[in-house]
Design a protein around this motif. Structure first.
Motif, PDB file in Angstrom:
ATOM      1  N   SER A 218       0.808  -1.222   0.000  1.00  0.00           N
ATOM      2  CA  SER A 218       0.000   0.000   0.000  1.00  0.00           C
ATOM      3  C   SER A 218       0.839   1.270   0.000  1.00  0.00           C
ATOM      4  CB  SER A 218      -0.933   0.010   1.219  1.00  0.00           C
ATOM      5  OG  SER A 218      -0.187  -0.073   2.425  1.00  0.00           O
ATOM      6  N   SER A 219       2.073   1.190   0.462  1.00  0.00           N
ATOM      7  CA  SER A 219       2.897   2.399   0.565  1.00  0.00           C
ATOM      8  C   SER A 219       3.664   2.709  -0.715  1.00  0.00           C
ATOM      9  CB  SER A 219       3.892   2.253   1.720  1.00  0.00           C
ATOM     10  OG  SER A 219       4.874   1.288   1.401  1.00  0.00           O
TER      11      SER A 219
ATOM     12  N   GLY B 201       2.873   3.649  -3.844  1.00  0.00           N
ATOM     13  CA  GLY B 201       2.531   4.738  -4.747  1.00  0.00           C
ATOM     14  C   GLY B 201       2.394   6.098  -4.104  1.00  0.00           C
ATOM     15  N   VAL B 202       2.623   6.203  -2.805  1.00  0.00           N
ATOM     16  CA  VAL B 202       2.450   7.476  -2.102  1.00  0.00           C
ATOM     17  C   VAL B 202       3.815   8.014  -1.695  1.00  0.00           C
ATOM     18  CG1 VAL B 202       1.422   8.623  -0.107  1.00  0.00           C
ATOM     19  CG2 VAL B 202       0.198   6.747  -1.220  1.00  0.00           C
TER      20      VAL B 202
ATOM     21  N   ASP C  36       5.763  11.110   0.422  1.00  0.00           N
ATOM     22  CA  ASP C  36       5.668  12.227   1.349  1.00  0.00           C
ATOM     23  C   ASP C  36       7.084  12.604   1.801  1.00  0.00           C
ATOM     24  OD1 ASP C  36       6.408  10.312   3.229  1.00  0.00           O
ATOM     25  OD2 ASP C  36       4.406  10.128   4.091  1.00  0.00           O
TER      26      ASP C  36
ATOM     27  N   LYS D   7       9.283   9.781   3.378  1.00  0.00           N
ATOM     28  CA  LYS D   7       9.838   8.818   2.427  1.00  0.00           C
ATOM     29  C   LYS D   7      10.987   9.418   1.629  1.00  0.00           C
ATOM     30  CE  LYS D   7       5.595   6.121   1.915  1.00  0.00           C
ATOM     31  NZ  LYS D   7       4.581   5.608   0.978  1.00  0.00           N
TER      32      LYS D   7
ATOM     33  N   TYR E 148       9.534   0.807   2.190  1.00  0.00           N
ATOM     34  CA  TYR E 148       8.358   1.360   1.515  1.00  0.00           C
ATOM     35  C   TYR E 148       7.980   0.643   0.229  1.00  0.00           C
ATOM     36  CZ  TYR E 148       9.018   5.092   4.875  1.00  0.00           C
ATOM     37  OH  TYR E 148       9.160   5.805   6.043  1.00  0.00           O
TER      38      TYR E 148
ATOM     39  N   THR F 151      -3.051  15.800  -0.247  1.00  0.00           N
ATOM     40  CA  THR F 151      -2.035  15.719  -1.296  1.00  0.00           C
ATOM     41  C   THR F 151      -1.911  17.080  -1.947  1.00  0.00           C
ATOM     42  OG1 THR F 151      -2.577  13.400  -1.719  1.00  0.00           O
ATOM     43  CG2 THR F 151      -1.336  14.559  -3.415  1.00  0.00           C
TER      44      THR F 151
ATOM     45  N   SER G  70       3.496  15.403  -7.253  1.00  0.00           N
ATOM     46  CA  SER G  70       2.656  15.669  -6.086  1.00  0.00           C
ATOM     47  C   SER G  70       3.232  14.931  -4.889  1.00  0.00           C
ATOM     48  CB  SER G  70       1.211  15.239  -6.331  1.00  0.00           C
ATOM     49  OG  SER G  70       1.131  13.831  -6.514  1.00  0.00           O
ATOM     50  N   MET G  71       2.835  15.336  -3.693  1.00  0.00           N
ATOM     51  CA  MET G  71       3.266  14.630  -2.500  1.00  0.00           C
ATOM     52  C   MET G  71       2.208  14.753  -1.420  1.00  0.00           C
ATOM     53  SD  MET G  71       6.362  17.156  -1.189  1.00  0.00           S
ATOM     54  CE  MET G  71       6.820  16.079   0.168  1.00  0.00           C
ATOM     55  N   ALA G  72       2.126  13.715  -0.596  1.00  0.00           N
ATOM     56  CA  ALA G  72       1.179  13.692   0.507  1.00  0.00           C
ATOM     57  C   ALA G  72       1.776  14.441   1.699  1.00  0.00           C
ATOM     58  CB  ALA G  72       0.860  12.254   0.887  1.00  0.00           C
TER      59      ALA G  72
END
Length: 269
Positions: free
Chosen positions: A12-13, A15-16, A18, A21, A36, A131, A139-141
């Protein structure tokens, strides 16, 4: 972030992206891969993370409900419930000074020092996340502890809570934040929410829990206001780091069981 088909199980981690990371990738791309991409985590709970999360929950309650005795006691109950989910009393001797009892002592000092916060600031958001776009393709969360408005100046800023064990580390502690990915992200969010001339910046709300010597706690706040030039550098650097992570994902998609050596997510020595 666009993730190609990978020769590893989906996590789950993946594609995100931040600031945490990106900072991990800056430190060691291979650690980023383990944590990750593969989702590997230690089975042993991290005291620093759980303690910090419990502190955030307690401070959010106080900010939203006032610095009265009743709300402070409720905040401590929230802290204790969250922390004790994982760490029973028998572990306190192992993790001192980051313990519930020491937190309660620290809160007495905190409330005395910052008792006029809610007279000086109006709460706009707490535990605010989402986001944010950096460009059409980047883009970033993010998740911010607070967004407050200074009632004297009318300017908006983020008060970010940080807990630390041991002694306070002078100017280098501030510089680490000023030069890091996280504060630039928070400032970018503020600049997107409000006209830049209404943005004050980010203030680090540091709570230092000392093991020995008086005083037992050090409370300091560090306002960090990044200039337009600093924000431009932050933006270009952050987009570059995201591009490097995406390039490693693309390289990983070409790896198979027969690959002799994985030429992506390089190990730091």
């Amino acid at each position: 972030m666009n993730i190609p088909n990978l020769p590893v199980p989906e996590h789950s981690s993946q594609g995100v992206i931040d600031s945490t990371k990106i900072q991990c990738y800056q430190s060691c791309p291979r650690q980023f891969f383990y944590e990750y991409v593969l989702g590997w985590r230690s089975a042993r709970p991290n005291n620093h993370l759980f303690f910090g999360a419990a502190v955030h929950e307690a401070l959010e309650h106080i900010i939203l409900n006032g610095y009265r005795t009743q709300s402070v006691m409720e905040a401590f109950e929230l802290f204790n419930a969250k922390y004790r989910e994982v760490f029973p009393e028998s572990t306190d001797i192992l993790y001192s000074p980051k313990t519930p009892a020491r937190f309660m002592d620290m809160m007495i000092l905190y409330l005395s020092k910052y008792q006029d916060d809610l007279d000086k600031y109006e709460v706009y958001k707490t535990e605010f996340g989402g986001t944010i776009q950096l460009s059409e393709t980047h883009s970033m969360a993010f998740k911010m502890d607070t967004i407050l408005q200074n009632l004297e100046t009318g300017l908006y800023f983020s008060l970010e809570h940080k807990t630390k064990g041991g002694n306070y580390i002078g100017n280098s502690y501030t510089v680490d934040f000023e030069m890091g990915i996280q504060l630039g992200c928070y400032t970018h969010v503020l600049n997107c929410l409000f006209p830049p001339e209404q943005v004050e910046g980010v203030t680090i709300n540091c709570m230092c829990f000392k093991k020995t010597k008086q005083p037992d706690y050090i409370l300091k706040r560090f306002p960090i206001n990044l200039t337009n030039s600093q924000m431009y550098i932050w933006l270009e650097n952050t987009k570059r780091w995201i591009d490097m992570i995406e390039a490693d994902y693309q390289e990983l998609s070409t790896v198979s069981d027969s690959t002799e050596r994985m030429n992506c997510f390089t190990m730091n020595g």
